[in-house]
Design an enzyme around this catalytic site. Sequence first.
Site, short mmCIF file in Angstrom:
data_model
loop_
_atom_site.label_atom_id
_atom_site.label_comp_id
_atom_site.label_asym_id
_atom_site.label_seq_id
_atom_site.Cartn_x
_atom_site.Cartn_y
_atom_site.Cartn_z
N PRO A 150 -3.35 -11.90 9.63
CA PRO A 150 -3.77 -11.72 11.02
C PRO A 150 -4.03 -10.26 11.33
O PRO A 150 -3.36 -9.37 10.81
CB PRO A 150 -2.58 -12.25 11.82
CG PRO A 150 -1.41 -12.13 10.89
CD PRO A 150 -1.96 -12.37 9.52
N ASP A 151 -5.03 -10.00 12.17
CA ASP A 151 -5.29 -8.65 12.67
C ASP A 151 -4.47 -8.50 13.96
O ASP A 151 -4.85 -8.98 15.02
CB ASP A 151 -6.79 -8.48 12.95
CG ASP A 151 -7.16 -7.04 13.30
OD1 ASP A 151 -6.35 -6.37 13.98
OD2 ASP A 151 -8.24 -6.59 12.89
N ILE A 152 -3.35 -7.85 13.82
CA ILE A 152 -2.38 -7.79 14.94
C ILE A 152 -2.97 -7.09 16.15
O ILE A 152 -2.86 -7.56 17.29
CB ILE A 152 -1.09 -7.09 14.48
CG1 ILE A 152 -0.48 -7.82 13.28
CG2 ILE A 152 -0.08 -7.02 15.63
CD1 ILE A 152 0.70 -7.09 12.65
N ASP A 164 -4.18 -6.28 4.60
CA ASP A 164 -5.26 -7.14 5.08
C ASP A 164 -5.19 -8.54 4.47
O ASP A 164 -5.67 -9.50 5.07
CB ASP A 164 -6.62 -6.51 4.74
CG ASP A 164 -6.86 -5.22 5.51
OD1 ASP A 164 -6.51 -5.17 6.70
OD2 ASP A 164 -7.37 -4.26 4.91
N ASN A 220 0.85 -1.19 0.00
CA ASN A 220 0.00 0.00 0.00
C ASN A 220 0.88 1.25 0.00
O ASN A 220 2.11 1.14 -0.06
CB ASN A 220 -0.96 -0.01 1.20
CG ASN A 220 -0.22 -0.15 2.52
OD1 ASN A 220 0.56 0.71 2.92
ND2 ASN A 220 -0.45 -1.27 3.22
N PHE A 252 -4.89 2.68 14.43
CA PHE A 252 -5.23 3.66 13.40
C PHE A 252 -6.31 3.08 12.51
O PHE A 252 -6.32 1.87 12.24
CB PHE A 252 -4.00 4.03 12.56
CG PHE A 252 -3.19 5.16 13.13
CD1 PHE A 252 -3.21 6.41 12.54
CD2 PHE A 252 -2.42 4.96 14.26
CE1 PHE A 252 -2.47 7.46 13.07
CE2 PHE A 252 -1.67 6.00 14.80
CZ PHE A 252 -1.70 7.26 14.20
N LYS A 309 9.21 -16.64 -10.80
CA LYS A 309 8.50 -15.49 -11.35
C LYS A 309 7.40 -15.97 -12.30
O LYS A 309 7.63 -16.80 -13.17
CB LYS A 309 9.47 -14.58 -12.11
CG LYS A 309 8.77 -13.39 -12.76
CD LYS A 309 9.71 -12.60 -13.65
CE LYS A 309 8.96 -11.51 -14.40
NZ LYS A 309 9.83 -10.77 -15.33
N LYS A 322 -14.32 -0.25 15.29
CA LYS A 322 -13.02 -0.91 15.45
C LYS A 322 -12.56 -0.88 16.89
O LYS A 322 -11.97 -1.84 17.39
CB LYS A 322 -11.99 -0.25 14.54
CG LYS A 322 -12.21 -0.53 13.06
CD LYS A 322 -11.10 0.07 12.21
CE LYS A 322 -11.31 -0.30 10.74
NZ LYS A 322 -10.22 0.20 9.87
#
Length: 418
Positions: free
Chosen positions: A314-316, A285, A216, A337, A295, A354
Amino acid sequence: MTSPLSDARVVLGVCGGIAAYKSAELCRLLDKAGAQVSVMMTASACRFIAPLTFHALTGRPVLTDLYAMAGDHGDGHGIDHIRVADSADVVVLAPATATTIARLAAGLADDAVAAVCLATRAKMVLAPAMNVNMWQHPITQRNVATIAAREGVTVCGPGAGFLACRWTGPGRMAEPADIVEATARALTVQDLANRTVVVTAGPTREAIDPMRFLSNRSTGKMGVAIARSALRRGARVILVAGPMATELLPAAEVVRAHSAREMEAAVRDAASAADVVIMAAAVADFRAAEIAPQKLAKGDVIRGGATLALAANPDILAGLGKARAETGGRRPILVGFAAETVGGDALIARARQKLTTKQVDLICANDVSAKDAGFASEHNRVVLVGPTTAEALPLLTKDDVAAAILDRVVDLISAVDG
């Protein structure tokens, strides 16, 4: 909210060593940060760099001996070196030579620089610079320890490397930017002293094949700003950094993590002894369900109309919240955040959701689609969302946003401590 150096009265003492040439850059950086810089020089320093250089950089007279001001004749009120000593918020000695360090340790006041240092009640930042053997000599080490034992004294450096004397080892004056940071820290209230703060920063990269990855637009600037602010406030900082070009902080303990799973492992290890965890990283995500060992050939992908199968990362932060809830504890303080592409009430609603689902203490929500803030910008506009509050901050520098977040963190720590 402003930098601790804004309008601070900084007295820069330059001693007689080859590193004196770096002091001009240090003077410029302090001035750029908003400090009111006054310079004093030993007689030997004037043989390495002219007082006129500092007079030009600061627009102020330079104190060169106990009896005269270079570029001015004083104002006729009081003794010049005492006036300089009394006016200082912080005194920075850079370079601090073995001779001047010995003078201060012995309590001698036989030149202007030593006299100011002994007469002032201000904080002091000492940036030693000398030959490696001079630095490692037991007498020098004893002298530095004597000065460092005084309350309000910070020793910055020295660094190690190839020295002007052609020796290699410790003795290089710390880089000007690092001395500026040490000076800012000296002027900041140490309300996070003896606390461990874990901060994540930057993006993660999820490999598709040996050459391609999912990622990102995060640059890590917000996370680094939070880490810098925590260091200034006296914290031990562990910075878990994804792959990014933003310059990291020498004073932080840096752990590199490329993928979300690497970051999860690093954060989990660091969080076990942390007082605060602030997840400022933009963790991917999703990752490729399978990483191609070679490749992927473009032609084969196009002809086959290939699709990329994804797996959830994983959602840390949620994992940390769940683990804390299971123990019934209130540490570490957890801050996350929420990078969204909506604003207003919708942004706050998503942040509050959240906050609840991840079981954390504070969510910093921001609209990353805004053109004047967010990714790759020096500014950010966030809403600090707690269980019953939502504080919208105006457009601020990321350093000022970081300071505001840590103000809230200090309040949360106080509440936990009772």
